[in-house]
Design a protein around this motif. Structure first.
Motif, PDB file in Angstrom:
ATOM      1  N   PHE A   1     -53.221   0.680  13.382  1.00  9.34           N
ATOM      2  CA  PHE A   1     -53.983   1.184  12.623  1.00  9.34           C
ATOM      3  C   PHE A   1     -55.569   0.262  12.889  1.00  9.34           C
ATOM      4  CE2 PHE A   1     -54.676  -0.383   8.043  1.00  9.34           C
ATOM      5  CZ  PHE A   1     -55.598   0.395   7.983  1.00  9.34           C
ATOM      6  N   LEU A   2     -55.820  -1.057  13.965  1.00  2.00           N
ATOM      7  CA  LEU A   2     -56.935  -1.048  14.527  1.00  2.00           C
ATOM      8  C   LEU A   2     -57.747  -0.323  15.481  1.00  2.00           C
ATOM      9  CD1 LEU A   2     -59.289  -3.385  14.588  1.00  2.00           C
ATOM     10  CD2 LEU A   2     -57.802  -4.562  16.604  1.00  2.00           C
ATOM     11  N   ALA A   3     -56.464  -0.242  16.361  1.00  3.84           N
ATOM     12  CA  ALA A   3     -56.862   1.291  17.527  1.00  3.84           C
ATOM     13  C   ALA A   3     -57.522   2.946  15.956  1.00  3.84           C
ATOM     14  CB  ALA A   3     -56.173   2.279  17.986  1.00  3.84           C
ATOM     15  N   ARG A   4     -56.742   3.327  15.625  1.00  6.39           N
ATOM     16  CA  ARG A   4     -57.429   4.332  14.720  1.00  6.39           C
ATOM     17  C   ARG A   4     -58.507   4.252  14.395  1.00  6.39           C
ATOM     18  NH1 ARG A   4     -56.770   6.035   8.696  1.00  6.39           N
ATOM     19  NH2 ARG A   4     -57.813   4.160   8.993  1.00  6.39           N
ATOM     20  N   ASP A   5     -59.134   2.874  13.230  1.00  4.45           N
ATOM     21  CA  ASP A   5     -60.800   2.241  12.895  1.00  4.45           C
ATOM     22  C   ASP A   5     -62.011   2.046  14.331  1.00  4.45           C
ATOM     23  OD1 ASP A   5     -59.142   2.665  10.494  1.00  4.45           O
ATOM     24  OD2 ASP A   5     -59.100   0.169   9.969  1.00  4.45           O
ATOM     25  N   ALA A   6     -60.736   1.776  15.255  1.00  6.80           N
ATOM     26  CA  ALA A   6     -62.330   1.642  16.369  1.00  6.80           C
ATOM     27  C   ALA A   6     -62.646   2.859  17.311  1.00  6.80           C
ATOM     28  CB  ALA A   6     -61.359   0.738  17.431  1.00  6.80           C
ATOM     29  N   ASP A   7     -61.510   3.774  16.401  1.00  8.08           N
ATOM     30  CA  ASP A   7     -62.016   5.180  17.115  1.00  8.08           C
ATOM     31  C   ASP A   7     -61.658   5.037  18.477  1.00  8.08           C
ATOM     32  OD1 ASP A   7     -62.646   8.341  17.163  1.00  8.08           O
ATOM     33  OD2 ASP A   7     -64.183   7.511  18.160  1.00  8.08           O
ATOM     34  N   ARG A   8     -60.471   5.096  18.926  1.00 11.05           N
ATOM     35  CA  ARG A   8     -59.511   4.832  20.160  1.00 11.05           C
ATOM     36  C   ARG A   8     -58.005   5.669  19.456  1.00 11.05           C
ATOM     37  NH1 ARG A   8     -60.930  -0.454  20.811  1.00 11.05           N
ATOM     38  NH2 ARG A   8     -59.203  -0.897  19.890  1.00 11.05           N
ATOM     39  N   PRO A   9     -57.992   6.211  19.127  1.00 11.01           N
ATOM     40  CA  PRO A   9     -57.209   7.365  18.084  1.00 11.01           C
ATOM     41  C   PRO A   9     -56.014   7.977  19.451  1.00 11.01           C
ATOM     42  CG  PRO A   9     -58.600   9.074  19.126  1.00 11.01           C
ATOM     43  CD  PRO A   9     -59.021   7.713  18.679  1.00 11.01           C
ATOM     44  N   ARG A  10     -55.966   7.818  20.258  1.00 15.64           N
ATOM     45  CA  ARG A  10     -54.486   7.835  21.792  1.00 15.64           C
ATOM     46  C   ARG A  10     -54.222   5.954  21.938  1.00 15.64           C
ATOM     47  NH1 ARG A  10     -53.429  12.311  24.741  1.00 15.64           N
ATOM     48  NH2 ARG A  10     -55.338  12.961  24.218  1.00 15.64           N
ATOM     49  N   GLU A  11     -54.733   5.606  21.820  1.00 17.21           N
ATOM     50  CA  GLU A  11     -54.206   4.353  21.537  1.00 17.21           C
ATOM     51  C   GLU A  11     -53.351   3.731  20.273  1.00 17.21           C
ATOM     52  OE1 GLU A  11     -55.385  -0.176  21.420  1.00 17.21           O
ATOM     53  OE2 GLU A  11     -56.847   0.170  22.506  1.00 17.21           O
ATOM     54  N   ALA A  12     -53.545   4.301  19.099  1.00 16.98           N
ATOM     55  CA  ALA A  12     -52.916   4.295  18.069  1.00 16.98           C
ATOM     56  C   ALA A  12     -51.955   4.925  17.921  1.00 16.98           C
ATOM     57  CB  ALA A  12     -54.206   5.012  17.062  1.00 16.98           C
ATOM     58  N   VAL A  13     -51.780   5.794  18.095  1.00 18.27           N
ATOM     59  CA  VAL A  13     -51.267   7.003  18.907  1.00 18.27           C
ATOM     60  C   VAL A  13     -49.451   5.635  19.656  1.00 18.27           C
ATOM     61  CG1 VAL A  13     -49.181   9.024  19.676  1.00 18.27           C
ATOM     62  CG2 VAL A  13     -51.976   9.089  18.608  1.00 18.27           C
ATOM     63  N   ARG A  14     -50.323   5.029  20.671  1.00 17.40           N
ATOM     64  CA  ARG A  14     -48.992   5.026  21.803  1.00 17.40           C
ATOM     65  C   ARG A  14     -48.786   3.450  21.035  1.00 17.40           C
ATOM     66  NH1 ARG A  14     -53.068   6.092  25.348  1.00 17.40           N
ATOM     67  NH2 ARG A  14     -54.533   3.822  25.304  1.00 17.40           N
ATOM     68  N   ALA A  15     -49.790   2.605  20.000  1.00 10.90           N
ATOM     69  CA  ALA A  15     -48.652   1.510  19.721  1.00 10.90           C
ATOM     70  C   ALA A  15     -48.239   1.643  18.939  1.00 10.90           C
ATOM     71  CB  ALA A  15     -50.246   0.561  19.080  1.00 10.90           C
ATOM     72  N   ALA A  16     -48.514   2.885  17.771  1.00 12.09           N
ATOM     73  CA  ALA A  16     -47.678   3.377  16.808  1.00 12.09           C
ATOM     74  C   ALA A  16     -46.434   3.820  17.259  1.00 12.09           C
ATOM     75  CB  ALA A  16     -47.845   4.276  16.183  1.00 12.09           C
ATOM     76  N   GLN A  17     -45.679   4.770  18.390  1.00 14.36           N
ATOM     77  CA  GLN A  17     -44.812   4.474  18.606  1.00 14.36           C
ATOM     78  C   GLN A  17     -44.303   3.112  19.662  1.00 14.36           C
ATOM     79  OE1 GLN A  17     -46.486   7.715  21.812  1.00 14.36           O
ATOM     80  NE2 GLN A  17     -45.677   9.803  20.406  1.00 14.36           N
ATOM     81  N   ALA A  18     -44.352   2.232  20.401  1.00 12.59           N
ATOM     82  CA  ALA A  18     -44.057   0.995  20.319  1.00 12.59           C
ATOM     83  C   ALA A  18     -44.129   0.533  19.120  1.00 12.59           C
ATOM     84  CB  ALA A  18     -45.188   0.459  21.589  1.00 12.59           C
ATOM     85  N   ALA A  19     -44.011   0.533  17.970  1.00 12.19           N
ATOM     86  CA  ALA A  19     -43.458  -0.164  16.960  1.00 12.19           C
ATOM     87  C   ALA A  19     -42.803   0.836  16.731  1.00 12.19           C
ATOM     88  CB  ALA A  19     -44.685  -0.047  16.001  1.00 12.19           C
ATOM     89  N   GLN A  20     -42.447   1.422  16.809  1.00 14.53           N
ATOM     90  CA  GLN A  20     -41.097   2.758  16.725  1.00 14.53           C
ATOM     91  C   GLN A  20     -40.142   2.201  17.343  1.00 14.53           C
ATOM     92  OE1 GLN A  20     -41.601   6.854  15.169  1.00 14.53           O
ATOM     93  NE2 GLN A  20     -44.311   6.038  15.144  1.00 14.53           N
ATOM     94  N   ARG A  21     -40.573   2.000  18.247  1.00 18.14           N
ATOM     95  CA  ARG A  21     -39.119   1.286  19.531  1.00 18.14           C
ATOM     96  C   ARG A  21     -38.337   0.072  18.865  1.00 18.14           C
ATOM     97  NH1 ARG A  21     -42.547   3.970  22.938  1.00 18.14           N
ATOM     98  NH2 ARG A  21     -43.317   2.667  24.282  1.00 18.14           N
ATOM     99  N   ALA A  22     -39.468  -0.601  19.266  1.00 17.21           N
ATOM    100  CA  ALA A  22     -39.190  -1.853  18.112  1.00 17.21           C
ATOM    101  C   ALA A  22     -38.666  -1.955  17.384  1.00 17.21           C
ATOM    102  CB  ALA A  22     -40.239  -3.079  18.631  1.00 17.21           C
ATOM    103  N   GLY A  23     -38.971  -1.240  16.157  1.00 19.76           N
ATOM    104  CA  GLY A  23     -38.346  -1.616  14.030  1.00 19.76           C
ATOM    105  C   GLY A  23     -37.517  -0.706  15.030  1.00 19.76           C
ATOM    106  N   ARG A  24     -36.975   0.739  15.661  1.00 27.37           N
ATOM    107  CA  ARG A  24     -35.554   1.022  15.472  1.00 27.37           C
ATOM    108  C   ARG A  24     -34.303   0.380  15.632  1.00 27.37           C
ATOM    109  NH1 ARG A  24     -37.639   4.882  19.145  1.00 27.37           N
ATOM    110  NH2 ARG A  24     -38.266   6.324  18.294  1.00 27.37           N
ATOM    111  N   LYS A  25     -34.770  -1.021  15.687  1.00 23.96           N
ATOM    112  CA  LYS A  25     -33.346  -2.055  16.083  1.00 23.96           C
ATOM    113  C   LYS A  25     -32.980  -3.196  14.811  1.00 23.96           C
ATOM    114  CE  LYS A  25     -35.267  -3.652  20.564  1.00 23.96           C
ATOM    115  NZ  LYS A  25     -35.763  -4.613  21.131  1.00 23.96           N
ATOM    116  N   LEU A  26     -34.434  -2.031  14.179  1.00 28.56           N
ATOM    117  CA  LEU A  26     -34.550  -3.204  12.699  1.00 28.56           C
ATOM    118  C   LEU A  26     -33.548  -2.655  10.967  1.00 28.56           C
ATOM    119  CD1 LEU A  26     -37.933  -4.715  12.600  1.00 28.56           C
ATOM    120  CD2 LEU A  26     -35.614  -5.494  12.935  1.00 28.56           C
ATOM    121  N   SER A  27     -33.226  -1.541  11.065  1.00 29.70           N
ATOM    122  CA  SER A  27     -32.631  -0.604  10.307  1.00 29.70           C
ATOM    123  C   SER A  27     -33.027  -0.468   8.869  1.00 29.70           C
ATOM    124  CB  SER A  27     -30.994  -1.111  10.023  1.00 29.70           C
ATOM    125  OG  SER A  27     -30.330  -1.039  11.255  1.00 29.70           O
ATOM    126  N   SER A  28     -34.557  -0.086   8.760  1.00 30.50           N
ATOM    127  CA  SER A  28     -35.451  -0.844   8.008  1.00 30.50           C
ATOM    128  C   SER A  28     -35.893   0.662   7.741  1.00 30.50           C
ATOM    129  CB  SER A  28     -36.516  -1.336   8.389  1.00 30.50           C
ATOM    130  OG  SER A  28     -37.496  -1.467   6.809  1.00 30.50           O
TER     131      SER A  28
END
Length: 474
Positions: free
Chosen positions: A284-311
């Protein structure tokens, strides 16, 4: 030892669980907040609170919640809802003289934002982190009082030292336990409630002290792994909350530092939930700071961690963060694909495994984040459509988000060539700025004002521009 532990364990509140019926904890929490508004109460009920009641951790609600529950279920007494008598829970004598109370038996008056009860010591200092506590305690609980105030006020460094066991150099810090872990958790919830209502400006500096104390508690150590896990999780969540306050008030470098601290804490503790949250906010911060590629990478990393949580709700939010990054990169196809995945995941409903911090993420947030994507892509009609839905659906408890989505709508209307409507929406945001302090929202309004300047001869636009200018200079 086993029997002793079992006797102190909370007893599930099956009567309250039956009252919830087929609704999810999140849906029931929303019903509680609606009922509170009907009778003029303010409670920050969320799925975690409902879970704590049903598990028996909260044996008796505070007075505000009791009034709301009586309103929701006319004719039922607290005992009919599975609650213990108030004097049996609050009476310190019932716990045994000199014994520190267990977290399960406390009435969390300070955890949720309700009016102080008449039988509580005032203790208010004018600081929004300070809430009254029951001070009718034995001498053995004074240290706990000091600790709690360290988290609920923006105290001095001496306060942090006192919470860890005395003056510098006097003796090594004592090991921490359940009471300290609960104090950090309360601080996280309190900060979130205040942020929902008032935004990040003015809260950030005061939230930094509880964060420092939380990490000092981690350094002090504990003999119990369960307490260590709670401290790591709550200290990391506190770092994210403080980072978000910095983010919302325009301090991007500070926010990045706090999110990185939370991520490091998550990695040390092996906490996938905390890691997903830290990467979510980093995106979210990367998007607001105009670093969109970092935003994509961070969001994808979040999804890799989030898959363990079944939510699925968590995965929906994380996919929306990815969509925001794709929008910033101008990749419409990837953005649309991510938006579709997010809506599909959202449609699967809330679940018991949804993280506590996600109470803000409902249909309004879904619409608002999609509106932001279309706005970045320059599709103003679709941005207006979703922003309008976000404003319409937003729970009034989240005053900051109401102002945010209305500011989003104002900007999208201005860009869509609808100056009168944009100015009217902007005025509604200005009406909310008495209670919401957010540099991000003020920046959005300033952008809308610049877009509307060529239409300043229009009386509606002129009124908005005048008020916006006055608010900016105030």
């Amino acid at each position: 030892m086993a029997s002793s532990h079992a006797s102190s364990s909370p007893r599930p509140n099956t009567a309250f669980r039956q009252l919830r019926g087929h609704r999810s904890p999140g849906e029931f929490a929303a019903a509680v907040r609606r009922a509170a508004r009907e009778i003029g109460e303010q409670v920050s009920c969320d799925a975690r609170y409902i879970g704590r009641v049903e598990s028996g951790e909260i044996r008796c609600p505070n007075y505000a919640y009791e009034r709301v529950f009586r309103h929701m279920f006319p004719g039922r007494e607290p005992a009919d809802m599975g609650f213990a008598p108030r004097d049996a829970v609050r009476g310190w004598g019932a716990r045994g003289v000199g014994r520190t109370p267990s977290p399960q038996s406390e009435i969390p008056e300070a955890t949720h934002d309700s009016a102080p009860s008449g039988d509580l010591a005032d203790g208010a200092s004018g600081n929004p982190f300070d809430r009254p506590f029951d001070l009718q305690r034995s001498d053995s609980t004074k240290e706990s009082d000091v600790l709690r105030r360290a988290f609920m006020t923006s105290g001095t460094a001496a306060m942090a030292t006192a919470s860890l066991g005395g003056a510098p150099g006097a003796r090594p810090p004592r090991r921490v336990g359940e009471a300290e872990a609960s104090a950090v958790e309360r601080a996280v919830r309190r900060i979130r409630v205040l942020d929902d209502r008032h935004g990040g400006d003015g809260l950030y500096r005061r939230a930094a002290q509880p964060l420092r104390v939380a990490y000092e508690l981690l350094d002090a150590g504990t003999r119990r792994q369960s307490v260590a896990d709670r401290l790591h999780a709550s200290a990391g969540e506190l770092a994210i909350s403080v980072g978000w306050l910095a983010h919302d008030s325009g301090r991007f470098a500070d926010a990045r530092s706090h999110y990185a601290e939370a991520l490091a804490t998550a990695r040390v503790a092996g906490d996938a939930a905390l890691e997903a949250h830290a990467f979510c906010n980093t995106a979210f911060l990367a998007r607001d700071a105009d670093r969109p590629r970092e935003a994509v990478r961070a969001a994808q990393a979040a999804q890799r961690a989030g898959r363990k949580l079944s939510s699925t709700r968590l995965m929906s939010l994380l996919t929306l963060r990815e969509a925001g990054g794709w929008a910033g990169l101008g990749d419409r196809a990837a953005c649309e694909a991510a938006l579709l995945r997010a809506r599909t995941l959202f449609g699967r409903g809330a679940g018991a495994t949804d993280p506590e911090w996600m109470t803000f993420f409902g249909e309004a947030e879904l619409e608002g984040l999609e509106a932001q994507c279309w706005s970045v892509l320059g599709d103003w009609p679709r941005a207006v459509e979703h922003a309008r839905q976000a404003v319409f659906l937003q729970d009034s408890h989240f005053a900051r988000n109401t102002a945010l989505f209305t500011a989003q709508l104002a900007g999208d209307l201005a860009r869509a060539g609808r100056p009168d409507e944009a100015a009217a929406a902007g005025e509604r945001v200005l009406d909310l700025l008495d209670q919401v302090r957010s540099s991000r929202i003020r920046t959005m309004l300033a952008s809308t004002a610049r877009l509307l300047r060529p239409h300043e001869r229009d009386p509606v636009v002129a009124s908005f521009l005048s008020r916006q200018s006055a608010a900016r200079l105030a």
